[in-house]
Design an enzyme around this catalytic site. Structure first.
Site, PDB file in Angstrom:
ATOM      1  N   HIS A   1      94.449   7.366 -21.320  1.00 52.74           N
ATOM      2  CA  HIS A   1      95.360   7.924 -20.305  1.00 52.74           C
ATOM      3  C   HIS A   1      94.825   7.631 -18.897  1.00 52.74           C
ATOM      4  O   HIS A   1      95.574   7.178 -18.030  1.00 52.74           O
ATOM      5  CB  HIS A   1      95.492   9.443 -20.460  1.00 52.74           C
ATOM      6  CG  HIS A   1      96.062   9.868 -21.779  1.00 52.74           C
ATOM      7  ND1 HIS A   1      96.090  11.198 -22.173  1.00 52.74           N
ATOM      8  CD2 HIS A   1      96.629   9.184 -22.790  1.00 52.74           C
ATOM      9  CE1 HIS A   1      96.651  11.288 -23.376  1.00 52.74           C
ATOM     10  NE2 HIS A   1      96.986  10.070 -23.768  1.00 52.74           N
TER      11      HIS A   1
ATOM     12  N   GLU B   1      94.724  20.891 -20.908  1.00 53.60           N
ATOM     13  CA  GLU B   1      95.654  20.023 -21.653  1.00 53.60           C
ATOM     14  C   GLU B   1      97.114  20.487 -21.501  1.00 53.60           C
ATOM     15  O   GLU B   1      98.023  19.669 -21.419  1.00 53.60           O
ATOM     16  CB  GLU B   1      95.319  20.042 -23.156  1.00 53.60           C
ATOM     17  CG  GLU B   1      93.923  19.540 -23.519  1.00 53.60           C
ATOM     18  CD  GLU B   1      93.884  18.039 -23.740  1.00 53.60           C
ATOM     19  OE1 GLU B   1      94.854  17.361 -23.394  1.00 53.60           O
ATOM     20  OE2 GLU B   1      92.856  17.562 -24.262  1.00 53.60           O
TER      21      GLU B   1
ATOM     22  N   GLU C   1      92.111  10.292 -24.103  1.00 47.97           N
ATOM     23  CA  GLU C   1      92.071  10.737 -22.700  1.00 47.97           C
ATOM     24  C   GLU C   1      91.589   9.588 -21.804  1.00 47.97           C
ATOM     25  O   GLU C   1      92.078   9.425 -20.687  1.00 47.97           O
ATOM     26  CB  GLU C   1      91.157  11.956 -22.526  1.00 47.97           C
ATOM     27  CG  GLU C   1      91.613  13.213 -23.280  1.00 47.97           C
ATOM     28  CD  GLU C   1      92.910  13.825 -22.774  1.00 47.97           C
ATOM     29  OE1 GLU C   1      93.456  13.344 -21.758  1.00 47.97           O
ATOM     30  OE2 GLU C   1      93.383  14.781 -23.408  1.00 47.97           O
TER      31      GLU C   1
ATOM     32  N   HIS D   1      96.983  17.675 -28.427  1.00 48.38           N
ATOM     33  CA  HIS D   1      95.634  18.114 -28.061  1.00 48.38           C
ATOM     34  C   HIS D   1      95.615  19.625 -27.810  1.00 48.38           C
ATOM     35  O   HIS D   1      94.748  20.339 -28.304  1.00 48.38           O
ATOM     36  CB  HIS D   1      95.146  17.388 -26.802  1.00 48.38           C
ATOM     37  CG  HIS D   1      95.051  15.890 -26.950  1.00 48.38           C
ATOM     38  ND1 HIS D   1      94.771  15.061 -25.901  1.00 48.38           N
ATOM     39  CD2 HIS D   1      95.210  15.083 -28.035  1.00 48.38           C
ATOM     40  CE1 HIS D   1      94.749  13.798 -26.317  1.00 48.38           C
ATOM     41  NE2 HIS D   1      95.024  13.788 -27.610  1.00 48.38           N
TER      42      HIS D   1
ATOM     43  N   TYR E   1      96.767   5.024 -15.698  1.00 51.52           N
ATOM     44  CA  TYR E   1      97.168   5.194 -14.285  1.00 51.52           C
ATOM     45  C   TYR E   1      96.684   4.011 -13.457  1.00 51.52           C
ATOM     46  O   TYR E   1      97.373   3.574 -12.534  1.00 51.52           O
ATOM     47  CB  TYR E   1      96.613   6.502 -13.714  1.00 51.52           C
ATOM     48  CG  TYR E   1      97.129   7.720 -14.451  1.00 51.52           C
ATOM     49  CD1 TYR E   1      98.478   8.070 -14.386  1.00 51.52           C
ATOM     50  CD2 TYR E   1      96.292   8.500 -15.228  1.00 51.52           C
ATOM     51  CE1 TYR E   1      98.960   9.170 -15.081  1.00 51.52           C
ATOM     52  CE2 TYR E   1      96.761   9.604 -15.926  1.00 51.52           C
ATOM     53  CZ  TYR E   1      98.101   9.932 -15.852  1.00 51.52           C
ATOM     54  OH  TYR E   1      98.574  11.004 -16.540  1.00 51.52           O
TER      55      TYR E   1
ATOM     56  N   GLU F   1      99.230  15.049 -25.084  1.00 57.44           N
ATOM     57  CA  GLU F   1      98.642  16.308 -24.594  1.00 57.44           C
ATOM     58  C   GLU F   1      99.146  17.499 -25.407  1.00 57.44           C
ATOM     59  O   GLU F   1      98.431  18.485 -25.577  1.00 57.44           O
ATOM     60  CB  GLU F   1      98.947  16.525 -23.101  1.00 57.44           C
ATOM     61  CG  GLU F   1      98.472  15.437 -22.148  1.00 57.44           C
ATOM     62  CD  GLU F   1      96.987  15.101 -22.216  1.00 57.44           C
ATOM     63  OE1 GLU F   1      96.257  15.716 -23.012  1.00 57.44           O
ATOM     64  OE2 GLU F   1      96.561  14.207 -21.468  1.00 57.44           O
TER      65      GLU F   1
END
Lengths: 134, 321
Positions: free
Chosen positions: B103, B160, B100, B197, B107, B194
């Site tokens: 992730h 998620e 996470e 998860h 961005y 995701e």
């Protein structure tokens, strides 16, 4: 009607999908050695979840491979149904594509996770049709 | 949050209590990726073809996603640790937490490649001021800080498997119009993570739920549908804030409902939204699932799936020239 032969891990998503179909169903054993000696010798459709992403050797659950290694099991499979998740992109339901191609039978449907009511209805329709035209 | 219990036993991966722990660990580690490996800079030209309001929307969407990944990487995963059923589950949760954070950082890679510092700062300010984005964080954090382990798992699975999708829609939309295709490749890697998860946390929820009384199971079912609807109401407002200017709100809402149903299924529940409200734009579905040979140009160096180089052991036959 065909027997529904399926594999489902202990998370049982595919099991719940199969139960919603409402046909008589048989689960391929979780233990590989039991799956290898498991036989089913009447007309069936095979429901298979997808693991992995096609670029490894785990896409088709190993229990399903063991089951299909037995020619007597293989020759009774009339069609394949895949469960999966579109989040996996081009490997969505890929185990279904792989097994159907190897067996030379149609891939009847791909459903996500436990299947929506619409998925269940469509799968039933297609199974009934296949049963009538077999 | 509860005090994390002291670990009293070392994790023995040669003794697996729950085979799903091992399967998911293997799946997550074989999917490992880093944003530096996706050639986002190949999107610079494409970025410049976007109109100013399209650029702003894209940046707002990405700061919103960054916020969710930040929560999940720090508080979210840590909130799940005390309830782990096995030491292997603890290991899987730490993997989830780390990814996470990857992730969230990815961005920033997109931003630093495509946008100016002033624009980046504005977008982060927006995310801190947007009431609907703040509200969704507040709702989820309320459960993470609460004392009900089952509710934590439901909140985590809905984050998620549902809350990300108002954001994920946009890069798929751009990809369907052949824009920002490398960024879309990166987002697809996040979408893939995701899914695992959500599946895993939802599965652990179902294990814990099965041990509860029927009354408690009923309570949790009601709670789950109520929470989904509460989050959905807020998502609709958030979606309108973002997408009204592009006329895409209704299209995004279909995608939300479709993913809301999948989030419920990850928790073992039947879908809620009927089929004709979840008929996702086929172009978006196609963008989720591109064929490796058609979604990218030859020079982008990036396909629909990012592949770490493989090795193969040599065998004696290799030396038989």
């Amino acid at each position: 009607m065909f027997d529904v032969v399926y594999f489902s891990s202990v998370s049982e998503n595919t099991k719940r999908f199969v139960e919603k179909l409402g046909y008589s169903s048989i689960r391929i054993p979780l233990k590989s050695e039991e799956a290898a000696s498991f036989t089913h010798e009447s007309e069936s459709v095979l429901v298979v979840p997808t693991y992995g992403s096609g670029d490894d050797n785990n896409t088709v659950p190993k229990q399903v491979i063991k089951f299909l290694n037995n020619p007597a099991n293989r020759k009774h499979v009339r069609a394949v149904i895949a469960t999966g998740n579109t989040n996996f992109g081009s490997s969505y339901g890929l185990a279904g594509d792989l097994v159907a191609a190897k067996l030379g039978v149609p891939l009847l449907y791909k459903a996500e996770l436990l299947g929506t009511p619409d998925d269940i209805e469509q799968v039933r329709e297609r199974l009934e049709q296949l049963w009538l035209t077999r | 949050m509860e005090k994390i219990k002291l670990v009293s036993r070392p994790v023995n991966w040669n003794k697996i209590e729950d085979p799903i722990d091992m399967d998911v660990w293997n799946r997550l580690t074989s999917n490992f990726w880093l944003p530096e490996k996706v050639p986002i800079s190949n999107d610079i030209q494409s970025w410049e073809t976007l109109k100013p309001h399209e650029k702003t929307l894209t940046m707002h969407v990405f700061t919103g996603l960054t916020m969710l990944d930040t929560i999940q990487g720090t508080i979210g995963a840590a909130a799940l640790l005390p309830d782990a059923r096995t030491p292997h589950e603890e290991a899987v949760i730490t993997n989830i937490a780390f990814m996470e954070s990857v992730h969230a950082k990815s961005y920033s890679s997109v931003f630093s490649t495509l946008c100016s510092t002033a624009d980046i700062d504005e977008a982060f300010r927006w995310s801190e001021d947007n009431p609907h984005l703040q509200k969704k964080a507040e709702i989820i954090l309320g459960y993470y800080n609460g004392d009900d382990p089952l509710k934590r798992k439901v909140a985590s699975t809905l984050l998620e498997s549902f809350l990300f999708y108002s954001g994920f829609y946009l890069p798929m939309y751009w990809s369907s119009r052949a824009k920002l295709t490398n960024t879309a490749d990166l987002i697809r890697l996040i979408i893939r993570d995701e899914a695992i998860h959500g599946y895993y946390i939802g599965y652990k929820y179902q294990l814990a739920l099965a041990e509860e009384t029927t009354a408690r199971q009923e309570e949790m079912k009601g709670y789950t549908y109520d929470l989904l609807l509460e989050l959905y109401d807020n998502e609709i407002k958030y979606t309108a804030d973002l997408y009204d200017g592009m006329g895409l709100t209704e299209d995004v809402k279909k995608f939300l409902r479709y993913n809301g149903n999948k989030a419920l299924m990850n928790l073992g529940y039947d879908p809620l939204f009927p089929k004709d409200e979840c008929d996702v734009n086929p172009a978006i579905l196609a963008a989720l699932s591109p064929n490796a040979d058609e979604n990218h140009d030859f020079f982008s160096g990036s396909g629909s799936s990012y592949v770490i180089g493989k090795h193969e052991s040599t065998t004696d036959d290799d030396w038989d020239f």
